[in-house]
Design a protein around this motif. Structure first.
Motif, PDB file in Angstrom:
ATOM      1  N   ALA A  27       0.123   3.236   6.240  1.00 24.13           N
ATOM      2  CA  ALA A  27       0.807   2.989   4.965  1.00 24.13           C
ATOM      3  C   ALA A  27       0.532   4.123   3.977  1.00 24.13           C
ATOM      4  O   ALA A  27       1.445   4.613   3.300  1.00 24.13           O
ATOM      5  CB  ALA A  27       0.352   1.651   4.389  1.00 24.13           C
ATOM      6  N   VAL A  58      14.586   5.236  -8.239  1.00 25.63           N
ATOM      7  CA  VAL A  58      14.028   5.910  -9.409  1.00 25.63           C
ATOM      8  C   VAL A  58      15.112   6.734 -10.106  1.00 25.63           C
ATOM      9  O   VAL A  58      15.284   6.669 -11.324  1.00 25.63           O
ATOM     10  CB  VAL A  58      12.841   6.812  -9.002  1.00 25.63           C
ATOM     11  N   ARG A  59      15.886   7.497  -9.293  1.00 27.86           N
ATOM     12  CA  ARG A  59      16.922   8.351  -9.871  1.00 27.86           C
ATOM     13  C   ARG A  59      17.990   7.541 -10.590  1.00 27.86           C
ATOM     14  O   ARG A  59      18.409   7.869 -11.691  1.00 27.86           O
ATOM     15  CB  ARG A  59      17.573   9.203  -8.769  1.00 27.86           C
ATOM     16  N   ILE A  79       1.377   3.950  -3.258  1.00 27.40           N
ATOM     17  CA  ILE A  79       0.490   5.115  -3.148  1.00 27.40           C
ATOM     18  C   ILE A  79       0.998   6.323  -3.930  1.00 27.40           C
ATOM     19  O   ILE A  79       0.224   7.020  -4.593  1.00 27.40           O
ATOM     20  CB  ILE A  79       0.212   5.460  -1.653  1.00 27.40           C
ATOM     21  N   SER A  80       2.326   6.563  -3.883  1.00 32.51           N
ATOM     22  CA  SER A  80       2.800   7.790  -4.540  1.00 32.51           C
ATOM     23  C   SER A  80       2.630   7.694  -6.052  1.00 32.51           C
ATOM     24  O   SER A  80       2.236   8.662  -6.697  1.00 32.51           O
ATOM     25  CB  SER A  80       4.244   8.087  -4.139  1.00 32.51           C
ATOM     26  N   PHE A 139       5.787  -0.885   9.309  1.00 31.90           N
ATOM     27  CA  PHE A 139       6.208   0.519   9.331  1.00 31.90           C
ATOM     28  C   PHE A 139       7.707   0.667   9.048  1.00 31.90           C
ATOM     29  O   PHE A 139       8.109   1.529   8.261  1.00 31.90           O
ATOM     30  CB  PHE A 139       5.832   1.156  10.676  1.00 31.90           C
ATOM     31  N   VAL A 176      10.124   3.457   1.028  1.00 24.91           N
ATOM     32  CA  VAL A 176       9.799   4.659   0.246  1.00 24.91           C
ATOM     33  C   VAL A 176      11.048   5.518   0.029  1.00 24.91           C
ATOM     34  O   VAL A 176      11.194   6.153  -1.012  1.00 24.91           O
ATOM     35  CB  VAL A 176       8.665   5.499   0.892  1.00 24.91           C
ATOM     36  N   ILE A 177      11.972   5.515   1.016  1.00 27.40           N
ATOM     37  CA  ILE A 177      13.210   6.283   0.829  1.00 27.40           C
ATOM     38  C   ILE A 177      14.085   5.603  -0.221  1.00 27.40           C
ATOM     39  O   ILE A 177      14.573   6.237  -1.159  1.00 27.40           O
ATOM     40  CB  ILE A 177      13.953   6.437   2.172  1.00 27.40           C
ATOM     41  N   VAL A 186       0.852  -1.199   0.000  1.00 29.27           N
ATOM     42  CA  VAL A 186       0.000   0.000   0.000  1.00 29.27           C
ATOM     43  C   VAL A 186       0.884   1.244   0.000  1.00 29.27           C
ATOM     44  O   VAL A 186       0.700   2.161  -0.806  1.00 29.27           O
ATOM     45  CB  VAL A 186      -0.938   0.021   1.236  1.00 29.27           C
ATOM     46  N   ALA A 187       1.878   1.255   0.916  1.00 27.12           N
ATOM     47  CA  ALA A 187       2.751   2.424   1.028  1.00 27.12           C
ATOM     48  C   ALA A 187       3.608   2.618  -0.217  1.00 27.12           C
ATOM     49  O   ALA A 187       3.784   3.732  -0.697  1.00 27.12           O
ATOM     50  CB  ALA A 187       3.648   2.290   2.259  1.00 27.12           C
ATOM     51  N   MET A 211       8.185   0.047   5.383  1.00 26.14           N
ATOM     52  CA  MET A 211       7.622   1.136   4.571  1.00 26.14           C
ATOM     53  C   MET A 211       8.550   2.331   4.518  1.00 26.14           C
ATOM     54  O   MET A 211       8.821   2.864   3.447  1.00 26.14           O
ATOM     55  CB  MET A 211       6.344   1.659   5.236  1.00 26.14           C
ATOM     56  N   VAL A 212       8.994   2.770   5.707  1.00 24.11           N
ATOM     57  CA  VAL A 212       9.835   3.958   5.777  1.00 24.11           C
ATOM     58  C   VAL A 212      11.104   3.738   4.956  1.00 24.11           C
ATOM     59  O   VAL A 212      11.470   4.558   4.104  1.00 24.11           O
ATOM     60  CB  VAL A 212      10.169   4.314   7.248  1.00 24.11           C
ATOM     61  N   SER A 270       6.111  10.991  -0.915  1.00 22.11           N
ATOM     62  CA  SER A 270       5.981  11.564  -2.260  1.00 22.11           C
ATOM     63  C   SER A 270       5.979  13.090  -2.197  1.00 22.11           C
ATOM     64  O   SER A 270       6.419  13.752  -3.132  1.00 22.11           O
ATOM     65  CB  SER A 270       4.724  11.029  -2.957  1.00 22.11           C
ATOM     66  N   GLN A 312      13.005   6.259  -3.823  1.00 29.53           N
ATOM     67  CA  GLN A 312      13.350   7.554  -4.412  1.00 29.53           C
ATOM     68  C   GLN A 312      14.712   7.492  -5.094  1.00 29.53           C
ATOM     69  O   GLN A 312      14.887   7.990  -6.202  1.00 29.53           O
ATOM     70  CB  GLN A 312      13.370   8.639  -3.328  1.00 29.53           C
TER      71      GLN A 312
END
Lengths: 341, 265
Positions: free
Chosen positions: B251, A294-295, A99-100, A280, A287-288, A95-96, A283-284, B259, A291
């Motif tokens: 989440a 992606v770069r 989402i972006s 959690f 998501v970092i 989910v996390a 997730m943290v 983002s 990023q």
């Protein structure tokens, strides 16, 4: 569900052996700074290993645009997290990580909401069926086996396909051949099915049957394996349903977000197996990591990296397969039924 | 009823085994009793709990001084964890893969069991006596329920159950953990394992005289885990729907904040 049959090596290293607070003064403080107790998995883990797992998988998922659930869950299993917790927590972490991307596509409008809704209906039905199957398998003691088997098959197939594809791409690049795209709009057997519906955004007139069936299958995978399923759904939408590529990723993310969210709630309700602390941390870090992934992914050439990811996927699948075949140290296990008095 | 039976049995054994001892013969009834006391009926443990010792004091009342002097009295103190139906499964190789094939469910067996005694329980009383009162790691009542075939493999599954519980630290024993601190006062030390289950435990103490079970005393002891981890665990089991929704919200927020933070423009 403390399982004495599988005492976690990490746990026994940090918590076991030094029983009796009186005679273990200096020992008791060992490792407190880096260990975190996972309340649902019921084991102590090294927080940096979990952060590292999350970051690494997040990095890969950012680089290749995949959700990463299919790597997180087996890695957690290798680290002795009970498979039931690994799967439910994996769905939560997807989910996390999705989402972006979903927000971005929603803003741009690069998704077909009508098509996504039909997929989602299939997905919710599939996830419900999957949760029911999950609970049944758990009751008869075959859940861990089925999860491992499904992962061996999935990772094996995906890994082999990716490897072939990237080797082909590498050869093509070496011979300077142009990439040949399949012609969109070319019809196949799927387009002969009844119950057709017009999807304006996708500019396609398509039977709802294959869409619902696809959503249903992905829903089952989400609930039993803890994956988003994008790596299957996207190719199926492009090659099987012939949906234009500009809406495919956004539409699949739309389905993934809602199905993984639904699965998380259902897993928590039916099996009490979502570990919010573990989720959690993952997730943290995820998501970092994503990023940076992606770069890096934007700057590097894809073919070699895809071949490497394919090898990684195959290695993870092989390791799971080996664990199924090797004679275990302990053939017995105990589970409490939870009817406590 | 069982105590009475044992009392009768005890009187009978004594009567046949020691006819010379007229004093024993005339004993009208067995009057020894056991008293135990704990400073608390509830223990709060934090999530970084790594095991501890629980001390229980007790006294034998109405004892026979001669027998006491001869060391004929034995005390066994056990801390029994919450009881649950527990299933033991055995893996077998099927088409090259290890699969759970056979299983047996034991009815309401304690999840943890910590035994402390004046000496090895096997030396305190005969196996039949220990079996009948379910005292000792080898004698805890393990009754299979459901379909378990012809029962030929009961002992095999029982043995596996005890072995796994012992290696996992859930079942333990301390022969010598009960010590007399004066003539009839004793101190029992039972170990709370690091992975002690949450819930209502029972401290059960038994008195034996010369291999005969005399009396029993039981007291409940609540083990309450505290701290953030336990709060989370309680929420997951008591309010699963809210817990699941909260997991999803967490989440969504994590993904969304990331983002926003990492947005390029």
């Amino acid at each position: 569900m403390p399982d004495p049959a599988n005492p976690d090596p990490g746990e026994s290293l940090l918590r076991g052996g030094d029983r009796g607070a009186a005679d273990s003064g200096p020992v008791a403080h060992r490792g407190n700074a880096v260990t975190v107790y996972l309340p649902i998995a019921e084991i102590s883990v090294n927080i940096f290993i979990i952060l590292g797992m999350g970051a690494a998988v997040g990095f890969l998922s950012g680089m290749f645009g995949v959700g990463g659930g299919f790597l997180i869950t087996p890695l957690l299993i290798f680290y002795n997290i009970p498979p039931i917790v690994a799967v439910a927590t994996g769905a939560n972490q997807v989910v996390a990580s999705s989402i972006s991307g979903a927000i971005t596509h929603f803003r741009r409008g690069s998704l077909d909401i009508k098509l996504g809704t039909v997929l989602l209906i299939g997905g919710l039905l599939g996830a419900s069926a999957g949760i029911w199957l999950f609970a049944l398998l758990r009751r008869v003691g075959q859940l861990d086996l089925v999860i491992s088997l499904l992962y061996v098959i999935l990772l094996g197939v995906v890994g082999v396909l990716m490897l072939f594809e990237s080797v082909k791409a590498l050869r093509r690049a070496a011979n300077n051949q142009p990439v040949s795209l399949r012609k969109p709009g070319h019809h196949n057997w799927v387009h002969g099915l009844p119950l057709k519906m017009r999807f304006k955004k996708s500019k396609i007139y398509l039977s709802v049957i294959p869409v619902v069936v696809l959503g249903f299958s992905i829903g089952i995978l989400t609930s039993i394996m803890g994956v988003g399923g994008g790596f299957i759904m996207v190719p199926a939408m492009i090659y099987l349903l012939r949906i234009p590529t500009n809406v495919v990723v956004g539409t699949s993310l739309f389905q993934i977000i809602f199905v993984t969210a639904y699965t998380t709630v259902m897993q928590a309700t039916t099996n009490n197996s979502v570990d919010i602390v573990l989720a959690f941390i993952l997730m943290v870090a995820g998501v970092i990591g994503a990023q940076y992934g992606v770069r890096v992914g934007q700057r590097l050439r894809g073919e070699q990296l895809r071949a490497l990811l394919a090898l990684l996927v195959l290695a993870v699948g092989m390791r799971l397969a080996v664990d199924l075949v090797l004679t275990p140290d302990e053939v017995y296990s105990i589970v409490s039924e939870g009817v406590r008095r | 009823m069982r105590a009475l039976l044992h009392a009768i049995l005890a009187a009978f054994v004594l009567a046949t085994a020691a006819p010379a001892s007229a004093q024993e013969d005339q004993r009208p009834e067995i009057s020894e009793r056991l008293e135990i006391g704990m400073s608390t009926d509830e223990i709060a443990i934090a999530s970084d709990f790594r095991g501890a010792d629980l001390t229980i004091f007790g006294a034998i009342e109405g004892y026979d001084p001669n027998l006491l002097a001869q060391g004929k009295y034995d005390v066994v103190v056990a801390l029994e964890g919450p009881k649950d139906n527990q299933t033991v499964r055995r893996k077998e190789r099927v088409l090259g893969i290890w699969v759970n094939r056979r299983s047996m469910t034991f009815e309401l067996a304690p999840e943890s069991y910590s035994l402390s005694s004046t000496r090895d329980v096997e030396d305190i009383a005969p196996a039949a006596v220990l079996n009948s009162i379910g005292v000792g790691l080898q004698h805890i009542r393990l009754d299979p329920i459901g379909f378990f075939g012809d029962g030929s493999n009961i002992s095999e599954f029982r043995e596996a159950f005890r072995r796994l519980k012992e290696t996992g630290g859930y079942y333990q024993r301390d022969p010598g953990g009960v010590q007399f601190i004066s003539a009839s006062l004793f101190k029992a030390t039972v170990k709370l394992p690091a992975n002690v289950p949450n819930g209502t435990h029972v401290v059960r103490a038994q008195l034996f005289r010369d291999g005969v079970f005399i009396s029993e005393k039981a007291m409940p002891l609540r083990v309450v885990k505290t701290g953030l981890e336990q709060m989370i665990s309680n929420a997951a089991f008591n309010n699963p729907v809210s817990y699941g929704i909260l997991s999803v919200i967490l989440a969504v927020l994590t993904g969304w904040i990331a983002s926003v933070v990492f947005r390029k423009d």
